[in-house]
Design a protein around this motif. Structure first.
Motif, short mmCIF file in Angstrom:
data_model
loop_
_atom_site.label_atom_id
_atom_site.label_comp_id
_atom_site.label_asym_id
_atom_site.label_seq_id
_atom_site.Cartn_x
_atom_site.Cartn_y
_atom_site.Cartn_z
N ASP A 49 -120.37 -75.28 -59.65
CA ASP A 49 -120.55 -76.10 -60.96
C ASP A 49 -119.38 -77.03 -61.15
O ASP A 49 -118.18 -76.51 -61.23
N PRO A 50 -119.55 -78.38 -60.97
CA PRO A 50 -118.37 -79.33 -61.23
C PRO A 50 -117.50 -79.18 -62.48
O PRO A 50 -116.61 -79.85 -62.56
N ASN A 51 -118.44 -78.50 -63.53
CA ASN A 51 -117.79 -78.58 -64.69
C ASN A 51 -116.76 -77.23 -64.97
O ASN A 51 -116.06 -77.14 -66.11
N LYS A 52 -116.89 -76.33 -63.93
CA LYS A 52 -115.77 -75.17 -64.07
C LYS A 52 -114.51 -75.58 -63.90
O LYS A 52 -114.12 -76.26 -62.96
N PRO A 53 -113.64 -74.96 -64.70
CA PRO A 53 -112.21 -75.21 -64.73
C PRO A 53 -111.72 -74.96 -63.33
O PRO A 53 -112.01 -73.74 -62.83
N LYS A 54 -110.54 -75.59 -62.89
CA LYS A 54 -109.88 -75.24 -61.62
C LYS A 54 -109.09 -74.21 -61.95
O LYS A 54 -108.46 -74.24 -62.90
N ARG A 55 -108.94 -73.35 -60.65
CA ARG A 55 -107.76 -72.17 -60.74
C ARG A 55 -106.36 -72.76 -61.01
O ARG A 55 -106.13 -73.85 -60.36
N PRO A 56 -105.60 -71.96 -61.59
CA PRO A 56 -104.10 -72.69 -61.76
C PRO A 56 -103.26 -72.54 -60.51
O PRO A 56 -103.61 -71.50 -59.74
N PRO A 57 -102.26 -73.27 -60.34
CA PRO A 57 -101.53 -72.98 -59.04
C PRO A 57 -100.50 -72.01 -59.12
O PRO A 57 -100.25 -71.31 -60.34
N SER A 58 -100.26 -71.33 -58.09
CA SER A 58 -99.27 -70.30 -58.00
C SER A 58 -97.73 -70.77 -58.26
O SER A 58 -97.69 -72.02 -58.41
N ALA A 59 -96.84 -69.89 -58.34
CA ALA A 59 -95.48 -70.30 -58.60
C ALA A 59 -94.84 -71.14 -57.40
O ALA A 59 -94.31 -72.13 -57.45
N PHE A 60 -95.48 -70.62 -56.18
CA PHE A 60 -95.08 -71.68 -55.14
C PHE A 60 -95.60 -72.92 -55.00
O PHE A 60 -94.75 -74.01 -54.57
N PHE A 61 -97.02 -73.08 -55.57
CA PHE A 61 -97.28 -74.48 -55.65
C PHE A 61 -96.87 -75.38 -56.71
O PHE A 61 -96.74 -76.59 -56.49
N VAL A 62 -96.47 -74.60 -57.75
CA VAL A 62 -95.49 -75.50 -58.92
C VAL A 62 -94.37 -75.86 -58.15
O VAL A 62 -93.80 -77.16 -58.39
N PHE A 63 -93.80 -74.94 -57.35
CA PHE A 63 -92.30 -75.11 -56.74
C PHE A 63 -92.57 -76.57 -55.85
O PHE A 63 -91.92 -77.59 -55.65
N LEU A 64 -93.69 -76.43 -55.15
CA LEU A 64 -94.04 -77.28 -54.08
C LEU A 64 -94.37 -78.80 -54.70
O LEU A 64 -93.85 -79.93 -54.08
N GLU A 65 -94.85 -78.97 -55.94
CA GLU A 65 -94.94 -80.25 -56.44
C GLU A 65 -93.66 -80.85 -56.89
O GLU A 65 -93.57 -81.95 -56.57
N GLU A 66 -92.73 -80.24 -57.30
CA GLU A 66 -91.45 -80.78 -57.51
C GLU A 66 -90.60 -81.07 -56.09
O GLU A 66 -90.04 -82.08 -55.88
N PHE A 67 -90.87 -80.26 -55.24
CA PHE A 67 -90.12 -80.17 -53.73
C PHE A 67 -90.56 -81.29 -52.95
O PHE A 67 -89.82 -82.11 -52.16
N ARG A 68 -91.88 -81.77 -53.02
CA ARG A 68 -92.34 -83.03 -52.40
C ARG A 68 -91.70 -84.17 -52.86
O ARG A 68 -91.57 -84.85 -51.82
N LYS A 69 -91.55 -84.30 -53.93
CA LYS A 69 -90.88 -85.54 -54.51
C LYS A 69 -89.36 -85.83 -53.86
O LYS A 69 -88.99 -86.78 -53.17
#
Length: 160
Positions: A49-69
Motif C-alpha cells: 500500500d503506497p499510503n501506508k506510513p514509513k517506519r521510523p529510523p532507529s537511533a543509529f540512522f538518526v545519528f547517520l543523518e547528521e554524520f553524513r553531513k
C-alpha cells in the motif's frame, strides 16, 4: 495369458527396485518443484500500500543523518556510500551511552509519532473495509430482489 503378463510386470518391478537410484534425476525433479513453489510465492505476495506510513529510523540512522553531513564536509572527494556507512558504523560503536542518548531520544520521539499515524491509518483501513462489506451486502440484496422479480414475471408469462 493374463497370469503371464502379471509375472512379467512383477519381474520388471523387482528389477527396477534393485537398480541404483540416479541422484541427478532426483535432483532435477527437486529443483523443478522448488522453482514452481517460488513462482507461486511471488504470485501470492500482497501488493504494498503506497499510503501506508514509513517506519521510523532507529537511533543509529538518526545519528547517520547528521554524520553524513559532517563526513561529506570533511571528505569531499569520497563519493562511495559504503565508505560513509563504514565510517559511521565505526564512530557509532566507539560512542558512549551518554553520547548516543540524544539520538535515542529523537528515535523514540519519531517512533511515538509513527505509532499515532499508524493507528489513524489502521482505523481508516478498517472503515474502508467496512464500507466495502456494506456495499457488497447491498448489491447482494438488490440482486436477490431483482432475481425474485424476474422469476415472478416468468411465472406470469407461463400462466398465459
Amino acid at each position: 495369458m493374463k497370469g503371464a503378463k502379471g509375472k512379467r510386470a512383477a519381474k520388471r518391478d523387482t528389477k527396477d527396485a534393485l537398480k541404483p537410484v540416479d541422484d541427478r534425476k532426483v535432483g532435477k525433479r527437486k529443483a523443478a518443484v522448488k522453482a514452481d513453489s517460488k513462482s507461486k510465492a511471488k504470485k501470492g505476495k500482497a501488493a504494498k500500500d503506497p499510503n501506508k506510513p514509513k517506519r521510523p529510523p532507529s537511533a543509529f540512522f538518526v545519528f547517520l543523518e547528521e554524520f553524513r553531513k559532517t563526513f561529506k564536509k570533511d571528505n569531499p572527494t569520497v563519493k562511495a556510500v559504503s565508505a560513509v556507512g563504514k565510517a559511521g558504523g565505526e564512530r557509532w560503536k566507539s560512542m558512549t551511552a551518554a553520547e548516543k542518548a540524544p539520538y535515542e531520544a529523537k528515535a523514540a520521539k519519531r517512533k511515538t509519532e509513527y505509532q499515532k499515524v499508524m493507528s489513524a491509518y489502521e482505523k481508516k483501513q478498517e472503515s474502508v473495509a467496512d464500507d466495502g462489506d456494506e456495499e457488497s451486502d447491498r448489491s447482494k440484496s438488490e440482486v436477490d430482489e431483482e432475481s425474485g422479480q424476474e422469476s415472478e414475471e416468468e411465472e406470469d408469462d407461463d400462466d398465459e
